[in-house]
Structures are given as structure tokens and as C-alpha cells.
Design a protein around this motif. Structure first.
Motif, mmCIF file in Angstrom:
data_model
loop_
_atom_site.group_PDB
_atom_site.id
_atom_site.type_symbol
_atom_site.label_atom_id
_atom_site.label_comp_id
_atom_site.label_asym_id
_atom_site.label_seq_id
_atom_site.Cartn_x
_atom_site.Cartn_y
_atom_site.Cartn_z
ATOM 1 N N ALA A 176 -19.290 -27.188 -54.272
ATOM 2 C CA ALA A 176 -19.777 -27.626 -54.299
ATOM 3 C C ALA A 176 -21.680 -27.503 -54.808
ATOM 4 O O ALA A 176 -22.485 -27.727 -55.743
ATOM 5 C CB ALA A 176 -21.163 -29.190 -53.541
ATOM 6 N N HIS A 177 -22.005 -26.576 -54.030
ATOM 7 C CA HIS A 177 -23.105 -25.422 -54.453
ATOM 8 C C HIS A 177 -22.844 -24.377 -54.765
ATOM 9 O O HIS A 177 -21.911 -23.938 -53.853
ATOM 10 C CB HIS A 177 -23.869 -25.362 -53.462
ATOM 11 C CG HIS A 177 -24.807 -26.906 -53.125
ATOM 12 N ND1 HIS A 177 -24.077 -27.739 -52.353
ATOM 13 C CD2 HIS A 177 -24.635 -27.913 -54.631
ATOM 14 C CE1 HIS A 177 -24.801 -29.368 -52.303
ATOM 15 N NE2 HIS A 177 -24.817 -29.361 -53.525
ATOM 16 N N PRO A 178 -23.213 -22.934 -55.717
ATOM 17 C CA PRO A 178 -22.988 -21.756 -55.132
ATOM 18 C C PRO A 178 -23.504 -21.878 -53.436
ATOM 19 O O PRO A 178 -24.799 -22.188 -53.532
ATOM 20 C CB PRO A 178 -24.120 -21.614 -56.072
ATOM 21 C CG PRO A 178 -24.538 -22.127 -56.906
ATOM 22 C CD PRO A 178 -24.640 -23.974 -56.333
ATOM 23 N N ASP A 179 -23.079 -20.738 -53.112
ATOM 24 C CA ASP A 179 -22.958 -20.069 -51.996
ATOM 25 C C ASP A 179 -22.416 -20.783 -50.968
ATOM 26 O O ASP A 179 -21.897 -20.510 -49.790
ATOM 27 C CB ASP A 179 -24.541 -20.301 -50.986
ATOM 28 C CG ASP A 179 -24.841 -21.693 -50.737
ATOM 29 O OD1 ASP A 179 -24.747 -21.825 -50.694
ATOM 30 O OD2 ASP A 179 -26.552 -22.186 -50.526
ATOM 31 N N ASP A 180 -21.545 -22.340 -50.447
ATOM 32 C CA ASP A 180 -20.818 -22.830 -50.208
ATOM 33 C C ASP A 180 -19.357 -22.139 -49.890
ATOM 34 O O ASP A 180 -19.355 -21.795 -48.795
ATOM 35 C CB ASP A 180 -20.329 -24.360 -50.832
ATOM 36 C CG ASP A 180 -21.882 -25.692 -51.087
ATOM 37 O OD1 ASP A 180 -22.230 -25.019 -50.217
ATOM 38 O OD2 ASP A 180 -21.008 -26.597 -50.987
ATOM 39 N N ALA A 181 -18.924 -21.888 -50.662
ATOM 40 C CA ALA A 181 -17.428 -20.800 -50.720
ATOM 41 C C ALA A 181 -17.844 -19.679 -49.477
ATOM 42 O O ALA A 181 -17.091 -19.858 -48.879
ATOM 43 C CB ALA A 181 -17.250 -20.073 -52.017
ATOM 44 N N ASP A 213 -23.041 -34.252 -51.243
ATOM 45 C CA ASP A 213 -22.716 -33.184 -52.175
ATOM 46 C C ASP A 213 -20.892 -32.545 -51.486
ATOM 47 O O ASP A 213 -20.098 -32.588 -52.080
ATOM 48 C CB ASP A 213 -23.189 -32.677 -53.190
ATOM 49 C CG ASP A 213 -23.622 -32.525 -54.666
ATOM 50 O OD1 ASP A 213 -23.661 -34.134 -54.311
ATOM 51 O OD2 ASP A 213 -24.431 -31.836 -54.278
ATOM 52 N N HIS A 214 -21.301 -32.527 -50.315
ATOM 53 C CA HIS A 214 -19.718 -31.516 -50.082
ATOM 54 C C HIS A 214 -18.805 -32.605 -49.552
ATOM 55 O O HIS A 214 -17.399 -31.970 -49.662
ATOM 56 C CB HIS A 214 -20.248 -30.859 -48.338
ATOM 57 C CG HIS A 214 -21.469 -29.985 -47.978
ATOM 58 N ND1 HIS A 214 -21.671 -29.297 -47.295
ATOM 59 C CD2 HIS A 214 -21.837 -29.314 -49.232
ATOM 60 C CE1 HIS A 214 -22.551 -28.212 -47.422
ATOM 61 N NE2 HIS A 214 -22.900 -28.252 -49.302
ATOM 62 N N ALA A 215 -18.498 -33.935 -49.271
ATOM 63 C CA ALA A 215 -17.669 -34.112 -48.755
ATOM 64 C C ALA A 215 -16.944 -35.094 -50.014
ATOM 65 O O ALA A 215 -16.216 -35.414 -50.318
ATOM 66 C CB ALA A 215 -18.127 -35.512 -47.434
ATOM 67 N N ILE A 268 -14.244 -25.451 -43.389
ATOM 68 C CA ILE A 268 -15.508 -25.601 -42.704
ATOM 69 C C ILE A 268 -17.265 -25.380 -42.860
ATOM 70 O O ILE A 268 -17.498 -24.164 -42.737
ATOM 71 C CB ILE A 268 -16.023 -25.767 -40.875
ATOM 72 C CG1 ILE A 268 -14.058 -26.432 -41.335
ATOM 73 C CG2 ILE A 268 -16.445 -26.433 -40.334
ATOM 74 C CD1 ILE A 268 -13.284 -26.425 -39.200
ATOM 75 N N GLN A 269 -18.127 -26.522 -42.911
ATOM 76 C CA GLN A 269 -19.524 -26.608 -43.327
ATOM 77 C C GLN A 269 -20.608 -26.433 -41.760
ATOM 78 O O GLN A 269 -20.338 -25.610 -41.172
ATOM 79 C CB GLN A 269 -20.067 -26.696 -44.397
ATOM 80 C CG GLN A 269 -18.598 -26.120 -46.016
ATOM 81 C CD GLN A 269 -19.081 -27.222 -47.401
ATOM 82 O OE1 GLN A 269 -18.712 -27.755 -47.740
ATOM 83 N NE2 GLN A 269 -19.888 -26.132 -47.732
ATOM 84 N N TRP A 270 -21.446 -27.541 -42.086
ATOM 85 C CA TRP A 270 -22.638 -27.204 -41.337
ATOM 86 C C TRP A 270 -22.595 -27.689 -39.906
ATOM 87 O O TRP A 270 -22.778 -27.453 -39.081
ATOM 88 C CB TRP A 270 -23.760 -27.835 -41.550
ATOM 89 C CG TRP A 270 -25.159 -28.594 -41.376
ATOM 90 C CD1 TRP A 270 -25.006 -29.533 -40.343
ATOM 91 C CD2 TRP A 270 -26.074 -27.688 -41.119
ATOM 92 N NE1 TRP A 270 -25.955 -29.388 -39.739
ATOM 93 C CE2 TRP A 270 -26.411 -28.638 -40.111
ATOM 94 C CE3 TRP A 270 -26.738 -26.174 -41.457
ATOM 95 C CZ2 TRP A 270 -27.952 -27.773 -40.071
ATOM 96 C CZ3 TRP A 270 -27.579 -26.125 -41.294
ATOM 97 C CH2 TRP A 270 -28.757 -26.934 -41.043
HETATM 98 ZN ZN LIG Z 1 -23.576 -27.037 -50.565
#
Ligand SMILES: [Zn+2]
Length: 240
Positions: A10-15, A111-113, A154-156
Motif C-alpha cells: 500500500a505504501h513505499p516501504d511496506d514490501a 490501507d493495509h487490509a 505480516i506487518q505491524w
Molecule cells: Zn504501510
């Protein structure tokens, strides 16, 4: 250009945060990997869209991906509707990836989900031959293409992974790619406001969470993913 793996964020840096070690490892195995960011992260508290453009290009260079593009959807406000799905379908058909990685199915940032479901839905729809698409300025209609699998990094939130990839030996490259986003993460000399991801604890957590997941599967570092259908293996030796 055909890619083996296409990673959406969704955002640059998520990947980088969710799958940077896996991306680095797959590239080192000779796989063609691309990253597509849905937004420029223009609502981020720190930095700006222009700064993040530069940072994401630098991170792409560190990970040595074949391509990185930005959909320029509205940060915070993009939705999962036909117009957005068609834009993603065009990218899936352009790059014909066998594997798609995308955002966490549930997370703190809305934005992630949202991005996760949008990409997943578009990957399904992309396989339907009666949906006609063509790239802007192109004459030719695109062929239908559906990736074999969609995995969610998996993120936060500490979601329970369905499988974990051994990224031992690639954690430094992942960290370097993340630190390319100088505006976003811990910098003791920054005058910008503190955010949940700018703390020292957060950047440390990227390492210790990978280490903990590695411990649980008997390797040094690992990244976890969730699946949309259960994982099939060719034989029992495929498991580490
Ligand atoms: Zn993000």
C-alpha cells in the motif's frame, strides 16, 4: 516483461518491511521480482511524496528488483472498487507473475487490509477472459492472467503465519533496504514528529521478530506469510 514474483504494498516501504528478506533471497536465487506500490505515501507524517519516491528507488536498487512502479492511488483514501481493480488487473497482466505477495490481511493502518483485499480480488478477476484491459497508449488487448498463489506478508500486528521463509543471510540486506527510507525510521538527529514506526523499538522489532520466527522454525531469521488456501507440498522433504 514476465516476472516470477510481484510484490504489492500500500505504501513505499511496506514490501521491504514485510518481505524484504524474502525478496532479497528470491532475487539471489535468480528469480525476477518486481514491486508495485499502491500510493506514494503522501499522507505520511514524516517526509513527503517526493522524498519517498527517491527512498523507494534506492531501496529497489538495494534489493536488486527488476522493476518498481507506483499506482499513485490516494494514500489513506483509495478503495476496493472496479476502477482500482482494473488498474491492478492491468499490472498483473503486464507482468504475468506466478506468485503475488501483498499486504497483511489485518493491520493497524487501514490501507493495509484494504490494499490486501484489493490486490487479492484483482488477481482473481485478472484471470477472467471477459474482462478487457489494455495499457494506456497501447493498441493491443491484454491476455487474461491469474497468479498461481497470493501470499500475504505480516506487518505491524503479530498475526500467526501459515508458513515462514528462512531469510538467514538476507536480514542485513532487508535492514539496508528499510533504512533507505531515512525519513520514516529511527533517526536520533531528526526534527520531525515521532510516529509509531520512527521509534528505535520499531526498527529493532524488524530484526527481533524475524529472529524469533527463525527460532520457531529452527533457523536464524524468518519472515512469515498467511495464505488464502492451505499450502500443498510435493513431498515431506520440502519442509525444513
Ligand atoms: Zn504501510
Amino acid at each position: 516483461m514476465k516476472l516470477d514474483i510481484l510484490v504489492f504494498g500500500a505504501h513505499p516501504d511496506d514490501a521491504e518491511l514485510g518481505a524484504g528478506g524474502t525478496i532479497a533471497k528470491e532475487v539471489s536465487r535468480g528469480k525476477k521480482v518486481g514491486i508495485i506500490d499502491l500510493t506514494r505515501g503522501e499522507l505520511g507524517t514524516r517526509g513527503s511524496a517526493e522524498i519517498r519516491d527517491k527512498e523507494s528507488a534506492k531501496a529497489a536498487g538495494i534489493l536488486n528488483v527488476a522493476v518498481r512502479e507506483n499506482m499513485e492511488f490516494a494514500d489513506g483514501f483509495f478503495i476496493n472498487d472496479k476502477a482500482h481493480q482494473l488498474e491492478i488487473i492491468k499490472m498483473v497482466r503486464k507482468y504475468c507473475p506466478d506468485i503475488v505477495l501483498c499486504n497483511a490481511v489485518d493491520d493497524r493502518h487501514i490501507d493495509h487490509a484494504k490494499g490486501s483485499k484489493l490486490v487479492s480480488d484483482a488477481c482473481f478477476l485478472s484471470g477472467l477472459t471477459k474482462i478487457d484491459t489494455k495499457m494506456d497508449g497501447e493498441e493491443e488487448w491484454q491476455e487474461a492472467w491469474r497468479p498461481k498463489v497470493v501470499y500475504h506478508y505480516i506487518q505491524w500486528k503479530n498475526l500467526t503465519p501459515d508458513f515462514a521463509v528462512d531469510v538467514s543471510g538476507f536480514i542485513d540486506k532487508k535492514t539496508d533496504a528499510i533504512l533507505a527510507y531515512g525519513s520514516q525510521f529511527f533517526d536520533p538527529n531528526s526534527d520531525e514528529p515521532e510516529t509509531p514506526i520512527s521509534s528505535k523499538n520499531f526498527i529493532d522489532s524488524v530484526n527481533y521478530r524475524a529472529r524469533d520466527l527463525g527460532r520457531l522454525i529452527g533457523v536464524e531469521y524468518a519472515e512469515g506469510f498467511t495464505v488464502e488456501r492451505f499450502v500443498g507440498v510435493d513431498n515431506l522433504d520440502d519442509l525444513i
